[in-house]
Design a protein around this motif. Sequence first.
Motif, mmCIF file in Angstrom:
data_model
loop_
_atom_site.group_PDB
_atom_site.id
_atom_site.type_symbol
_atom_site.label_atom_id
_atom_site.label_comp_id
_atom_site.label_asym_id
_atom_site.label_seq_id
_atom_site.Cartn_x
_atom_site.Cartn_y
_atom_site.Cartn_z
ATOM 1 N N CYS A 268 0.838 -1.196 0.000
ATOM 2 C CA CYS A 268 0.000 0.000 0.000
ATOM 3 C C CYS A 268 0.875 1.249 0.000
ATOM 4 O O CYS A 268 2.035 1.209 0.427
ATOM 5 N N ARG A 269 0.302 2.337 -0.451
ATOM 6 C CA ARG A 269 0.990 3.619 -0.430
ATOM 7 C C ARG A 269 1.313 3.975 1.019
ATOM 8 O O ARG A 269 0.468 3.875 1.889
ATOM 9 N N GLY A 270 2.552 4.354 1.276
ATOM 10 C CA GLY A 270 2.971 4.721 2.630
ATOM 11 C C GLY A 270 3.774 3.640 3.327
ATOM 12 O O GLY A 270 4.415 3.888 4.337
ATOM 13 N N ASP A 271 3.752 2.402 2.816
ATOM 14 C CA ASP A 271 4.575 1.335 3.390
ATOM 15 C C ASP A 271 6.046 1.629 3.126
ATOM 16 O O ASP A 271 6.391 2.274 2.135
ATOM 17 N N THR A 272 6.906 1.143 4.008
ATOM 18 C CA THR A 272 8.341 1.217 3.771
ATOM 19 C C THR A 272 8.789 -0.157 3.297
ATOM 20 O O THR A 272 8.492 -1.161 3.937
ATOM 21 N N VAL A 273 9.488 -0.182 2.170
ATOM 22 C CA VAL A 273 9.891 -1.443 1.565
ATOM 23 C C VAL A 273 11.384 -1.431 1.265
ATOM 24 O O VAL A 273 12.000 -0.379 1.133
ATOM 25 N N ALA A 274 11.954 -2.633 1.163
ATOM 26 C CA ALA A 274 13.345 -2.798 0.752
ATOM 27 C C ALA A 274 13.363 -3.601 -0.541
ATOM 28 O O ALA A 274 12.615 -4.572 -0.681
ATOM 29 N N ARG B 66 19.229 -2.382 -5.748
ATOM 30 C CA ARG B 66 19.144 -3.509 -4.824
ATOM 31 C C ARG B 66 19.643 -3.095 -3.439
ATOM 32 O O ARG B 66 20.679 -2.447 -3.306
ATOM 33 N N GLY B 67 18.866 -3.424 -2.410
ATOM 34 C CA GLY B 67 19.226 -3.058 -1.044
ATOM 35 C C GLY B 67 18.695 -1.709 -0.609
ATOM 36 O O GLY B 67 18.792 -1.346 0.558
ATOM 37 N N THR B 68 18.117 -0.957 -1.527
ATOM 38 C CA THR B 68 17.570 0.357 -1.214
ATOM 39 C C THR B 68 16.278 0.212 -0.430
ATOM 40 O O THR B 68 15.456 -0.652 -0.705
ATOM 41 N N GLU B 69 16.113 1.070 0.570
ATOM 42 C CA GLU B 69 14.886 1.078 1.346
ATOM 43 C C GLU B 69 14.223 2.438 1.171
ATOM 44 O O GLU B 69 14.892 3.469 1.203
ATOM 45 N N GLY B 70 12.914 2.427 0.965
ATOM 46 C CA GLY B 70 12.197 3.674 0.765
ATOM 47 C C GLY B 70 10.704 3.498 0.951
ATOM 48 O O GLY B 70 10.202 2.390 1.124
ATOM 49 N N ARG B 71 10.004 4.639 0.937
ATOM 50 C CA ARG B 71 8.555 4.645 1.127
ATOM 51 C C ARG B 71 7.859 4.508 -0.216
ATOM 52 O O ARG B 71 8.307 5.064 -1.219
ATOM 53 N N VAL B 72 6.755 3.758 -0.226
ATOM 54 C CA VAL B 72 5.995 3.543 -1.458
ATOM 55 C C VAL B 72 5.222 4.817 -1.782
ATOM 56 O O VAL B 72 4.468 5.335 -0.950
ATOM 57 N N VAL B 73 5.422 5.329 -2.992
ATOM 58 C CA VAL B 73 4.751 6.541 -3.434
ATOM 59 C C VAL B 73 3.471 6.207 -4.181
ATOM 60 O O VAL B 73 2.453 6.864 -4.008
ATOM 61 N N ASP B 74 3.519 5.162 -5.013
ATOM 62 C CA ASP B 74 2.365 4.809 -5.831
ATOM 63 C C ASP B 74 2.377 3.316 -6.119
ATOM 64 O O ASP B 74 3.441 2.703 -6.168
ATOM 65 N N VAL B 75 1.186 2.741 -6.282
ATOM 66 C CA VAL B 75 1.036 1.324 -6.602
ATOM 67 C C VAL B 75 0.267 1.236 -7.916
ATOM 68 O O VAL B 75 -0.813 1.803 -8.044
ATOM 69 N N VAL C 97 10.448 -6.452 -0.047
ATOM 70 C CA VAL C 97 10.093 -6.943 1.286
ATOM 71 C C VAL C 97 9.564 -5.745 2.054
ATOM 72 O O VAL C 97 10.183 -4.681 2.074
ATOM 73 N N ILE C 98 8.395 -5.909 2.668
ATOM 74 C CA ILE C 98 7.807 -4.823 3.447
ATOM 75 C C ILE C 98 8.487 -4.794 4.811
ATOM 76 O O ILE C 98 8.469 -5.787 5.541
ATOM 77 N N THR C 99 9.086 -3.657 5.164
ATOM 78 C CA THR C 99 9.787 -3.534 6.442
ATOM 79 C C THR C 99 8.978 -2.749 7.470
ATOM 80 O O THR C 99 9.193 -2.908 8.667
ATOM 81 N N LYS C 100 8.071 -1.897 6.995
ATOM 82 C CA LYS C 100 7.220 -1.133 7.912
ATOM 83 C C LYS C 100 5.870 -0.933 7.239
ATOM 84 O O LYS C 100 5.805 -0.486 6.088
ATOM 85 N N LEU C 101 4.792 -1.262 7.953
ATOM 86 C CA LEU C 101 3.451 -1.167 7.395
ATOM 87 C C LEU C 101 2.831 0.182 7.679
ATOM 88 O O LEU C 101 3.045 0.765 8.752
ATOM 89 N N ASN C 102 2.052 0.670 6.741
ATOM 90 C CA ASN C 102 1.249 1.870 6.933
ATOM 91 C C ASN C 102 -0.109 1.418 7.474
ATOM 92 O O ASN C 102 -0.890 0.810 6.758
ATOM 93 N N LEU C 103 -0.388 1.691 8.746
ATOM 94 C CA LEU C 103 -1.604 1.199 9.388
ATOM 95 C C LEU C 103 -2.638 2.297 9.603
ATOM 96 O O LEU C 103 -3.424 2.238 10.550
ATOM 97 N N GLU C 104 -2.656 3.304 8.735
ATOM 98 C CA GLU C 104 -3.667 4.361 8.837
ATOM 99 C C GLU C 104 -5.050 3.836 8.482
ATOM 100 O O GLU C 104 -6.049 4.334 8.964
#
Length: 123
Positions: free
Chosen positions: A45-51, A60-69, A101-108
């Motif tokens: 989902c938009r707002g999740d942090t993924v690697a 490869r190895g970059t971690e960032g926030r999802v802007v769009d799906v 891989v999802i490292t942090k979920l957006n739980l809004e």
Amino acid sequence: MVSSKARTQRKAGANAPLHVKRKMCAAHLSDDLRKEYGARTARVCRGDTVAVLRGDEDHRGTEGRVVDVFTDTGCVSIEGITVKQADGTETARPVHASNLVITKLNLEDEWRKDSLSRKEAKQ
């Protein structure tokens, strides 16, 4: 999918309705989240942090926030992952959800919280 043929599976995915394509846009959870929620995968989902686990060596190895799906292609646009076009401008580089891989979920979203807690209750 019923068929074992690769081309038939690709065609079924390409011609699938949007509510089915959305389910195909899922990624594995990190080990910490997997233990916490008792689930192996979740929809991106938009707002999740993924690697990024697979793909171009630069990303490869970059971690960032999802802007769009992009549900029609199964790809995700991530902050900080861009590609330079021929005229020199930077544009977002789509990465397929299966390579993340999802490292942090957006739980809004309350519905998402409930669905994850239901998965946790099954365990």
